[in-house]
Structures are given as C-alpha cells and as structure tokens.
Design a protein around this motif. Structure first.
Motif, mmCIF file in Angstrom:
data_model
loop_
_atom_site.group_PDB
_atom_site.id
_atom_site.type_symbol
_atom_site.label_atom_id
_atom_site.label_comp_id
_atom_site.label_asym_id
_atom_site.label_seq_id
_atom_site.Cartn_x
_atom_site.Cartn_y
_atom_site.Cartn_z
ATOM 1 N N ARG A 34 137.546 97.795 -10.559
ATOM 2 C CA ARG A 34 138.773 97.637 -11.189
ATOM 3 C C ARG A 34 139.383 96.182 -11.298
ATOM 4 N N CYS A 35 140.051 95.765 -12.521
ATOM 5 C CA CYS A 35 140.492 94.541 -12.869
ATOM 6 C C CYS A 35 141.849 94.867 -13.279
ATOM 7 N N ARG A 36 142.516 93.629 -13.235
ATOM 8 C CA ARG A 36 143.795 93.406 -13.582
ATOM 9 C C ARG A 36 144.342 92.034 -13.930
ATOM 10 N N THR A 37 145.241 91.740 -14.456
ATOM 11 C CA THR A 37 145.554 90.486 -14.790
ATOM 12 C C THR A 37 146.641 89.958 -13.795
ATOM 13 N N VAL A 38 146.309 88.580 -13.166
ATOM 14 C CA VAL A 38 147.204 87.782 -12.161
ATOM 15 C C VAL A 38 147.592 86.454 -12.866
ATOM 16 N N SER A 39 148.562 86.173 -12.121
ATOM 17 C CA SER A 39 149.139 85.003 -12.711
ATOM 18 C C SER A 39 149.118 83.788 -11.573
ATOM 19 N N ASP A 40 148.364 82.806 -12.003
ATOM 20 C CA ASP A 40 148.314 81.492 -10.905
ATOM 21 C C ASP A 40 149.504 80.408 -11.330
ATOM 22 N N LYS A 41 150.220 79.995 -10.280
ATOM 23 C CA LYS A 41 151.549 79.020 -10.663
ATOM 24 C C LYS A 41 150.862 77.653 -10.232
ATOM 25 N N SER A 42 151.070 76.647 -10.963
ATOM 26 C CA SER A 42 150.729 75.452 -10.331
ATOM 27 C C SER A 42 151.835 74.596 -11.154
ATOM 28 N N LYS A 43 152.150 73.200 -10.385
ATOM 29 C CA LYS A 43 153.286 72.320 -10.821
ATOM 30 C C LYS A 43 152.353 71.354 -11.644
ATOM 31 N N LYS A 44 153.069 70.824 -12.786
ATOM 32 C CA LYS A 44 152.778 69.799 -13.709
ATOM 33 C C LYS A 44 153.581 68.835 -13.563
ATOM 34 N N LEU A 45 153.080 67.368 -13.414
ATOM 35 C CA LEU A 45 154.025 66.422 -13.462
ATOM 36 C C LEU A 45 154.260 65.993 -15.179
ATOM 37 N N VAL A 46 155.734 65.919 -15.269
ATOM 38 C CA VAL A 46 156.288 66.025 -16.622
ATOM 39 C C VAL A 46 156.705 64.317 -16.803
ATOM 40 N N GLY A 47 157.226 63.720 -15.790
ATOM 41 C CA GLY A 47 157.622 62.343 -16.006
ATOM 42 C C GLY A 47 158.525 61.975 -14.815
ATOM 43 N N TYR A 48 159.276 60.760 -14.524
ATOM 44 C CA TYR A 48 160.132 60.447 -13.261
ATOM 45 C C TYR A 48 161.310 60.025 -14.044
ATOM 46 N N ASP A 49 162.572 60.493 -13.189
ATOM 47 C CA ASP A 49 163.789 60.064 -13.331
ATOM 48 C C ASP A 49 163.943 59.064 -12.313
ATOM 49 N N VAL A 50 164.438 57.816 -13.216
ATOM 50 C CA VAL A 50 164.460 56.728 -12.508
ATOM 51 C C VAL A 50 165.989 56.348 -12.362
ATOM 52 N N THR A 51 166.599 55.993 -11.418
ATOM 53 C CA THR A 51 167.734 55.092 -11.242
ATOM 54 C C THR A 51 167.664 53.969 -11.076
ATOM 55 N N LYS B 25 162.423 59.814 -8.746
ATOM 56 C CA LYS B 25 162.175 61.217 -8.494
ATOM 57 C C LYS B 25 161.103 61.812 -9.569
ATOM 58 N N GLU B 26 160.176 62.474 -9.044
ATOM 59 C CA GLU B 26 159.110 63.183 -9.805
ATOM 60 C C GLU B 26 159.825 64.424 -10.587
ATOM 61 N N VAL B 27 159.691 64.415 -11.666
ATOM 62 C CA VAL B 27 159.986 65.673 -12.425
ATOM 63 C C VAL B 27 158.805 66.360 -12.910
ATOM 64 N N THR B 28 158.827 67.941 -12.288
ATOM 65 C CA THR B 28 157.789 68.766 -12.560
ATOM 66 C C THR B 28 158.202 69.959 -13.170
ATOM 67 N N GLU B 29 157.255 70.689 -13.747
ATOM 68 C CA GLU B 29 157.606 71.890 -14.184
ATOM 69 C C GLU B 29 156.347 72.876 -13.579
ATOM 70 N N THR B 30 156.746 74.171 -13.756
ATOM 71 C CA THR B 30 155.918 75.330 -13.198
ATOM 72 C C THR B 30 155.190 75.596 -14.367
ATOM 73 N N VAL B 31 153.831 75.926 -14.262
ATOM 74 C CA VAL B 31 152.756 76.267 -15.397
ATOM 75 C C VAL B 31 152.361 77.529 -14.745
ATOM 76 N N VAL B 32 152.318 78.712 -15.672
ATOM 77 C CA VAL B 32 151.882 79.780 -15.181
ATOM 78 C C VAL B 32 150.572 80.272 -16.057
ATOM 79 N N THR B 33 149.571 80.346 -15.417
ATOM 80 C CA THR B 33 148.081 80.439 -15.980
ATOM 81 C C THR B 33 147.791 82.045 -15.576
ATOM 82 N N PRO B 34 147.634 82.980 -16.777
ATOM 83 C CA PRO B 34 146.953 84.483 -16.338
ATOM 84 C C PRO B 34 145.468 84.295 -16.156
#
Length: 181
Positions: free
Chosen positions: A129-146, A42-51
């Motif tokens: 007019r400018c404002r800060t927005v956040s882009d979200k992406s998934k980053k692969l951290v590793g694999y949980d292996v049974t 099973k892939e293990v991912t984390e959400t990365v927030v980039t402003p």
C-alpha cells in the motif's frame, strides 16, 4: 586703486571661491565612511515541502474462497447424523416421524455449522500500500542584517553572510556579495 587691480582682486576672489568649493566637495568625498558596522545578522529561511511516495507491506485478511457455496456437504452430513439419531427414538410410525424430524433438524444444523465455518475461514496475504507524504525542510533564503552608518541604524537583506562590516559606496550600503579572487 586702479581698475586692473580691482579686476585682479575680483578674479582672485572668484578663484578662491571655486577652489574652496572644490576642496569642500573633495573633503566630503574623502570623509564619507567606507564601511558600515554590522550590529546583528539573522538567517532568513523558508519551509520547503517535498512530496514523495511511501509504500508499506501490510498484512490483509480476506475471506477464503468458498468451495461449497450452497453448503450441500454440511446439509447432507447433518441430515444423515440427525436421521440416525432420530431413528434411535421410539418405535413403529413414531420411529419414522422421529427419523424424518431428526434428518430435517440435522440438515438445518449442518447447513448452519458449515456457513459459520466458511465465514471464519480466512486467508492472510501481504499487500503493498502506497500513499503520498510530504517532507518538510528549511531552505536558507538570505540574511537580514542590521547595521550602523554615520550614527544611524538601518537594515538590509543580503544573499551572503556578512562579516563585522559591510562596504559603503556613495553613502549606500552595498548588499551584493563580494567577489572572491
């Protein structure tokens, strides 16, 4: 039986025990599994927030600059028009009163009309007019292996995607990535 024969049998028996123990240990080393069967990955991912900054051009309405803030022009034109209309009414001193009343009323009305026109006089400009927005992406951290090893299930996290098996060393599953030659 003589003593030397007994000694020989004792030494021989002891040698057999030592050799037998070594053979069992060697057999255990040879009989240990070299790989564990991978059952699930099973892939293990984390959400990365980039402003980041996002800018848009927006149409903005502003009140136009007022050229006559005291509304003298509207008051004067209204007063003249009202005076002219008032002078058309009556005769004698009534005509004078009507002219003065017409001029006063016209001046007031002209002032109010110019004020209303100034309020509705707007200028449209484009502003950035400018404002800060956040882009979200998934980053692969590793694999949980049974895995399954010697009939028992286990789970490990690896930094690489394993194949059908994982290597086993000294009875332990190896979780480091294999070296590519």
């Amino acid at each position: 039986m003589d003593k030397s024969m007994l000694k020989g049998m004792a030494v021989g028996g002891l040698a057999m025990v030592v050799l037998g123990a070594g053979a069992v240990g060697g057999y255990k080393t040879i009989a240990q599994p070299k790989v564990a069967e991978v059952v699930a990955v099973k892939e293990v991912t984390e959400t990365v927030v980039t402003p980041r900054e996002r800018c848009d051009n927006v149409q903005v309405r502003h009140q136009a600059p007022v050229q006559d803030p005291n509304r003298i022009t509207g008051t004067a034109i209204g007063g003249l028009a009202g005076g002219l209309l008032g002078s058309q009414i009556g005769g004698g001193s009534g005509k004078t009163i009507a002219t003065i009343a017409g001029a006063a009323g016209g001046a007031y009305a002209g002032n109010r009309v110019q004020a209303d026109m100034q309020q509705k006089d707007v200028v449209t400009t484009t502003e950035r007019r400018c404002r800060t927005v956040s882009d979200k992406s998934k980053k692969l951290v590793g694999y949980d292996v049974t895995y399954r090893l010697d009939g028992k299930s286990g789970q490990v996290r690896t930094s690489f995607k394993p194949g059908a098996t994982l290597p086993v060393k000294n009875g332990q599953v190896v979780t480091t990535a294999p070296r590519v030659s």
